[in-house]
Design a protein around this motif. Structure first.
Motif, PDB file in Angstrom:
ATOM      1  N   ASP A 157      54.277  47.895  42.613  1.00 55.71           N
ATOM      2  CA  ASP A 157      55.550  47.462  43.200  1.00 55.71           C
ATOM      3  C   ASP A 157      55.366  46.596  44.437  1.00 55.71           C
ATOM      4  N   SER A 314      62.275  46.028  40.978  1.00 54.14           N
ATOM      5  CA  SER A 314      61.021  46.550  40.438  1.00 54.14           C
ATOM      6  C   SER A 314      60.951  46.336  38.934  1.00 54.14           C
ATOM      7  N   ASN A 315      59.732  46.430  38.394  1.00 53.22           N
ATOM      8  CA  ASN A 315      59.544  46.305  36.949  1.00 53.22           C
ATOM      9  C   ASN A 315      60.232  47.436  36.185  1.00 53.22           C
ATOM     10  N   ILE A 354      54.177  46.826  30.960  1.00 48.18           N
ATOM     11  CA  ILE A 354      54.361  45.675  31.852  1.00 48.18           C
ATOM     12  C   ILE A 354      54.162  46.100  33.298  1.00 48.18           C
TER      13      ILE A 354
END
Length: 354
Positions: A157, A314-315, A354
């Motif tokens: 992150d 964030s992802n 990912i």
């Protein structure tokens, strides 16, 4: 008919003809430039390019998500007025203003102009930042005179810290041995800007006294935490730094979606639970911590709808946005290798790497 015969001076023709040609060419190119200019303006307004990361609702009611870097999802309606912007809110209000809202199944689209939209984006970023600092930050006076903000995140992150660094400055350094990065801001002017951004949205029992101490030192009026609502992006920031979303298989080889938020203090999780539901329990492992779990479809869709109407950097937001896709595939047993949609399931699985 007899045409008049005039004397012609070839010298004059040679002088005036080039000038006449230049005048015609100048007029032609000026018109071309003006036409191009008005076409650019027309199509810029028509497509409303500034409204990104949004849903465009066409006449067939098909929603197409445009994934870009804007901080707020907005809507544009394909009607006679293509320059109307609608800001997506969770439908938790009883206000009835038919001139300004359009209701959908889980949200309302509220009419705003560009100035209002910019303010909403700014407010939501500040709310998100406050949630991030409440979840994994630290505010203190170094040596009793230098205000400091620190935020520590997992290595995955680190992009969250770069977003803050781009806005306020500061430095980012890796922490040896624990796969994390720390952001540190010490510039006094930038710290004043940051404090003003989060003032009124810090609500953690630990972080709030820290904020008040800095406000007093910097002569900044203290703003008590505003009431948390589903339109406030504080939970997004808190989830970005303390949340987890994973896919695992149970003993019967059936996939399960695991979503949780972890913190050492139960108060913050109780605040989130009051809006999104879920279950809180104490995890004895390690030094002990509290976890808010979103176990069933209803609770997970609550989180999905919340993130949809707020900002998240964030992802993890990728997987949050795919929650409806998970249940669509799960309910059709697409995870079964003999299922016709098995390839779609495998593609969905890849999003967790990912």
């Amino acid at each position: 008919q007899v045409w008049p015969i005039c004397a012609i001076c070839w010298k004059d023709i040679m002088y005036y003809k080039p000038n006449l040609l230049i005048n015609y060419l100048s007029y032609f190119y000026i018109n071309i430039i003006l036409i191009y200019f008005f076409l650019v303006i027309y199509y810029s307004i028509k497509s409303n390019q500034q409204v990104t990361n949004s849903f465009y609702i066409n006449n067939n009611n098909n929603n197409n998500l445009v994934g870009t870097s804007e901080t707020l999802r907005t809507y544009q309606l394909n009607n006679n007025n293509n320059n109307i912007i609608y800001y997506n809110k969770i439908n938790n209000t009883n206000k009835n203003n038919n001139n300004n809202i359009i209701k959908t199944s889980n949200s309302i689209l509220t009419l705003v102009n560009n100035t209002e939209l910019n303010k909403i984006n700014k407010d939501k970023f500040n709310q998100w930042l406050a949630g991030l600092i409440d979840g994994g930050g630290n505010l203190y006076l170094l040596g009793g005179k230098n205000p400091v903000c620190e935020i520590t995140v997992n290595i995955n992150d680190v992009n969250l810290l770069r977003i803050i660094q781009n806005k306020y400055g500061g430095i980012i350094r890796s922490k040896a041995g624990n796969n994390s990065y720390k952001y540190r801001l010490t510039n006094k002017i930038n710290m004043i800007n940051l404090i003003n951004s989060i003032n009124g949205n810090i609500r953690s029992n630990v972080r709030l006294p820290q904020l008040h101490k800095l406000c007093i030192y910097l002569n900044i009026p203290i703003i008590e935490p505003i009431k948390l609502s589903l339109d406030n992006s504080w939970i997004s920031g808190y989830f970005d730094i303390n949340g987890i979303i994973n896919l695992y298989y149970d003993n019967n080889n059936k996939p399960k979606l695991y979503i949780s938020i972890t913190n050492n203090y139960i108060n913050n999780l109780q605040l989130i639970k009051s809006l999104l539901n879920g279950d809180i329990y104490y995890d004895k492992s390690g030094n002990g911590s509290y976890k808010l779990l979103f176990i069933n479809e209803i609770n997970q869709m609550n989180l999905y709808n919340y993130i949809l109407s707020n900002i998240s950097y964030s992802n993890k937001s990728i997987n949050i946005n795919n929650i409806p896709k998970y249940y669509k595939l799960y309910k059709t047993n697409s995870y079964n290798i003999n299922n016709i949609n098995y390839n779609n399931w495998k593609e969905y699985e890849k999003t967790f790497s990912i």
